[in-house]
Design a protein around this motif. Structure first.
Motif, PDB file in Angstrom:
ATOM      1  N   ARG A 196       0.709  -1.127  -0.011  1.00 30.84           N
ATOM      2  CA  ARG A 196      -0.075   0.031  -0.042  1.00 30.84           C
ATOM      3  C   ARG A 196       0.623   1.186  -0.004  1.00 30.84           C
ATOM      4  N   TRP A 232       2.046   1.594  -3.665  1.00 30.03           N
ATOM      5  CA  TRP A 232       0.779   2.531  -3.550  1.00 30.03           C
ATOM      6  C   TRP A 232      -0.479   2.014  -3.950  1.00 30.03           C
ATOM      7  N   THR A 233      -0.814   0.561  -3.539  1.00 30.55           N
ATOM      8  CA  THR A 233      -1.879  -0.194  -3.596  1.00 30.55           C
ATOM      9  C   THR A 233      -2.579  -0.887  -2.570  1.00 30.55           C
ATOM     10  N   THR A 234      -3.712  -0.551  -2.178  1.00 30.97           N
ATOM     11  CA  THR A 234      -4.049  -1.000  -0.822  1.00 30.97           C
ATOM     12  C   THR A 234      -5.115  -2.115  -1.199  1.00 30.97           C
ATOM     13  N   THR A 239      -8.353  -3.906  -0.544  1.00 33.12           N
ATOM     14  CA  THR A 239      -9.501  -3.448   0.439  1.00 33.12           C
ATOM     15  C   THR A 239     -10.579  -4.514   1.075  1.00 33.12           C
ATOM     16  N   MET A 250      -9.692  -7.237  -4.165  1.00 30.69           N
ATOM     17  CA  MET A 250      -9.799  -5.654  -4.573  1.00 30.69           C
ATOM     18  C   MET A 250      -8.992  -4.937  -3.841  1.00 30.69           C
ATOM     19  N   THR A 251      -8.686  -3.973  -4.849  1.00 28.20           N
ATOM     20  CA  THR A 251      -7.721  -2.838  -4.213  1.00 28.20           C
ATOM     21  C   THR A 251      -8.189  -1.686  -4.646  1.00 28.20           C
ATOM     22  N   ASP A 252      -7.661  -0.438  -4.103  1.00 30.99           N
ATOM     23  CA  ASP A 252      -8.077   1.181  -4.402  1.00 30.99           C
ATOM     24  C   ASP A 252      -7.764   1.292  -5.864  1.00 30.99           C
ATOM     25  N   LYS A 253      -6.850   0.193  -6.533  1.00 34.75           N
ATOM     26  CA  LYS A 253      -6.515   0.559  -8.122  1.00 34.75           C
ATOM     27  C   LYS A 253      -7.326  -0.284  -8.755  1.00 34.75           C
TER      28      LYS A 253
END
Ligand code: FAD
Ligand code: FES
Lengths: 380, 115
Positions: free
Chosen positions: A36, A171-173, A175, A187-190
Motif C-alpha cells: 500500500r 501504492w496499492t491497498t 481493501t 479488491m484494491t483501491d487501484k
C-alpha cells in the motif's frame, strides 16, 4: 497493467519480497507483490536490523541458524550490498534466574551445533567496553550473530525478484478479498486483481487481511520505540541485549548507536508516534549499563510495530479454512532475521508440497481452541 | 560530483540512482542512501532531495509524499534528558502535594507526544 497472476503477495516488507523472490526462484513465474505504500514502509523499515541464533526454543534456534547460513551468502546471491556484518550478540544475565535460563539455552543451542558460549562479566566487558560489569552475573556470546540493513536487504530481494519477472505494485491497498471456485479476487483501491495462490505478508495488519476471508489470524500490533545517537568512534561491534534491564543496542556502520526496548504497558494499537517517556526510560536504562556514555547525544527517535502472537512465534504455512491461502506473519519482533529461512521454506511447501525443515508447529491451527503455549522467552 | 547531503556525504548521483531503483519518496531515499540521517536530520538537504525527485519523476514538488519528522529537534545528551524529565516529575509531584484535593493528584510521569 496486468492484474491476473498465479500468486499474489500482500505486503512489501521483508517477508513479502523474500517470499516473492523464493517463489520465482522455485519456478513460479507469475508473481505479484501488492504494497500500500513503498517497500519496507511497515515494520521492516523501522526495525533494529539484528539477527541472532540465540533463542530459548529449539524451533526458533534452528530457523535462525538456517537464516544466518543463508544470509552469509546473500549479497553474492542477490548481487547487492546489504551492510551484512557478523559482529556477534552479547546477551547479559543479571539474576540467578537469568543464569539458570541462559545455561539451559546455551546447552540446547550447542547441541544444535551453534558456536555459542557463556562468558564472565570481565570477559563481557572486553567484548563490549564501557559496560559496567558489576551489573551482570554472566553473559552469553555468539560471534556469528550480527546485523544487516533492513532497507538494503529488502531492496536486494526486490531487485532480484524483479529480475526473475516478479511484479511489485506499490501504492496499492488491498481493501477486500473473495474466493470463488479456485480463484481469489483481490479488491484494491487501484482496481481488482485475480490469483490462484494468495500470501498474507501484511505484518501487523495480517489479522485484517485474514478477516477479509473470514479466517482468524491472531496477530496484534504493539508499538515498539527505538532511537539513535550521533555518530561516534567505534565503541563495539556486537549487539548487546539485556532482558533484565530491557534493552538492546548496537552501533551502526556510520557510528550512531541504535537502541530500543519493549514496554510491557504498551496497549494493542497501530499508533507509531514517539514518546518523551521512552526517551527518558531508554536513557535511564542505557546509562545504567553504560554510565560512562551518559554524554552521548540522541539525534533521532522513532517507533514501529511488533506483530505479536500469543507464543511470540510466527504464523507460517497454509490455513485449514481456505485452500491456497498462505501465511507468513506474526513474527513478534524478529521477522527480519527469520525471513531468509522462512521464505525459502514457504516456497518449498508451495512448489513441492514438502519442506526441508519442519514447520508444522508454526501452523495457525495451534491457536484454535483453548491451549497453553510454549512461549519464546528471549524477546526484548 | 555534487554533494546533496553534507552531513552524510551523499552525492546527487547516489540520490538519482536510488530514484532509478524505484524510490519516489524522501523517506525511501533517506533509508537507501542515508541522505537526511545526519545530525541536522535533513534540515539542510531535504529540500534538495525533493527537488531532485521532482525533476527526475517530472512531478510537481507538492505531489511528493512528505517525509516523517522524527524528534528530538536538536541532538540531546542522555544525561540532560534524564535531568529534565526528573525535574518535571518533581515539579508535578510538588504541584500534586499542594493541590487541596489529594485524590486529584497529578500523575508524575507523563506519556505524550513531543512538543
Ligand atoms: C523498533 C523495532 C525493532 C525491531 N528490531 C528487529 C531486529 O533487530 N531484528 C529482527 O529480525 N526484527 C526486528 N523487528 C521486527 C521486524 O521489523 C518485523 O518482524 C519484520 O519487519 C516483519 O516483516 P513483515 O514483512 O512481516 O512486515 P512489514 O514490514 O510490516 O510489512 C507488511 C507490509 O504490508 C503492507 N500492508 C498491510 N496491509 C496492507 C493492505 N491492506 N494492502 C497492501 N499492503 C498492506 C504494509 O504497508 C507493510 O509494508 C523490529 C521491529 C521494530 C518495530
Ligand atoms: S545535510 Fe543531510 S542530514 Fe544534514
Amino acid at each position: 497493467m496486468k492484474t491476473r497472476f498465479d500468486a499474489i503477495i500482500i505486503g512489501g516488507g521483508i517477508l513479502g519480497v523474500s517470499t516473492a523472490y523464493e517463489l520465482a526462484k522455485a519456478g513460479l513465474k507469475d508473481v505479484c507483490v501488492i504494497e500500500r505504500h513503498y517497500l519496507a514502509s511497515g515494520s521492516t523499515g523501522r526495525c533494529g536490523g539484528g539477527f541472532r541464533q540465540q533463542w530459548s526454543t529449539e524451533a526458533n534456534t534452528r530457523l535462525a541458524m538456517a537464516s544466518v547460513k543463508r544470509l552469509e551468502g546473500i549479497e553474492e546471491e542477490l548481487g547487492y550490498q546489504t551492510e551484512f556484518f557478523q559482529g556477534g550478540y552479547l546477551i547479559l544475565a543479571h539474576s540467578d534466574e537469568d543464569v539458570e535460563q541462559f545455561n539451559k539455552n546455551v546447552a540446547m543451542q550447542q547441541r544444535l551445533g551453534l558456536g555459542v558460549k557463556t562468558v564472565t562479566p570481565d570477559e563481557a566487558r572486553e567484548i563490549v567496553p564501557f559496560l559496567d560489569q558489576t551489573k551482570i552475573k554472566m553473559a552469553t556470546w555468539c560471534p556469528t550473530d550480527g546485523h544487516i540493513s533492513p532497507f538494503l536487504l529488502t531492496q536486494a530481494y526486490a531487485n532480484a525478484a524483479r529480475r526473475l519477472g516478479v511484479e511489485i505494485h506499490l501504492w496499492t491497498t488491498v481493501t477486500g478479498l473473495m474466493k470463488k471456485s479456485n480463484t481469489f479476487f483481490v479488491m484494491t483501491d487501484k482496481g481488482p486483481y485475480e490469483c490462484q495462490k494468495l500470501f498474507n505478508c501484511a505484518g501487523s495488519f495480517a489479522r485484517s487481511i485474514g478477516e477479509m476471508l473470514n479466517v482468524e489470524i491472531p496477530v496484534d500490533p504493539y508499538r515498539h520505540e527505538i532511537l539513535v545517537t550521533e555518530p561516534v568512534e567505534r565503541l563495539w561491534n556486537p549487539m548487546v541485549i539485556s532482558f533484565g534491564v530491557g534493552l538492546y543496542s548496537r552501533q551502526e556502520k556510520n557510528g550512531g548507536v541504535v537502541m530500543g526496548m519493549g514496554d510491557p504497558n504498551e496497549p494493542v494499537g497501530t499508533y507509531v508516534g514517539s514518546s518523551m517517556h521512552f526517551m527518558y526510560e531508554m536513557s535511564r536504562r542505557f546509562t545504567t549499563l553504560f554510565p560512562k556514555l551518559s554524554g552521548l547525544r540522541i539525534v533521532r527517535q522513532w517507533a514501529g510495530l511488533y506483530e505479536m502472537t500469543a507464543d511470540a512465534q510466527p504464523i507460517l504455512g497454509p490455513v485449514d479454512e481456505v485452500e491456497n491461502f498462505y501465511q507468513a506473519n506474526g513474527f513478534s519482533g524478529h521477522g527480519l532475521m527469520l525471513a531468509p529461512a522462512v521464505s525459502q521454506l514457504l516456497a518449498e511447501l508451495v512448489t513441492t508440497g514438502k519442506t526441508s525443515m519442519p514447520i508444522d508447529d508454526l501452523h495457525v491451527r495451534r491457536f484454535r481452541g483453548a491451549r497453553t503455549f510454549h512461549r519464546e522467552k528471549s524477546v526484548v | 560530483m555534487k554533494i546533496v547531503c553534507r552531513c552524510q556525504d551523499v552525492t546527487e548521483e547516489e540520490v538519482v540512482a536510488a530514484i532509478r531503483q524505484g524510490a519516489t519518496t524522501i523517506d525511501e531515499i533517506k533509508r537507501l542512501v542515508r541522505a537526511g540521517m545526519g545530525p541536522c536530520q535533513g534540515r539542510t538537504c531535504r529540500r534538495l532531495v525533493s527537488q531532485i525527485i521532482s525533476r527526475e519523476l517530472k512531478k510537481p514538488m507538492a505531489e511528493i509524499y512528505p517525509p516523517t519528522f522524527r524528534p528530538p529537534n536538536r541532538p540531546v545528551p542522555f544525561a540532560l534528558v534524564m535531568a529534565e524529565y526528573e525535574r518535571q516529575a518533581a515539579e508535578d509531584r510538588k504541584k500534586a502535594e499542594k493541590s487541596a484535593r489529594p485524590d486529584k493528584a497529578a500523575k508524575p510521569a507523563k506519556e505524550g507526544k513531543h512538543p
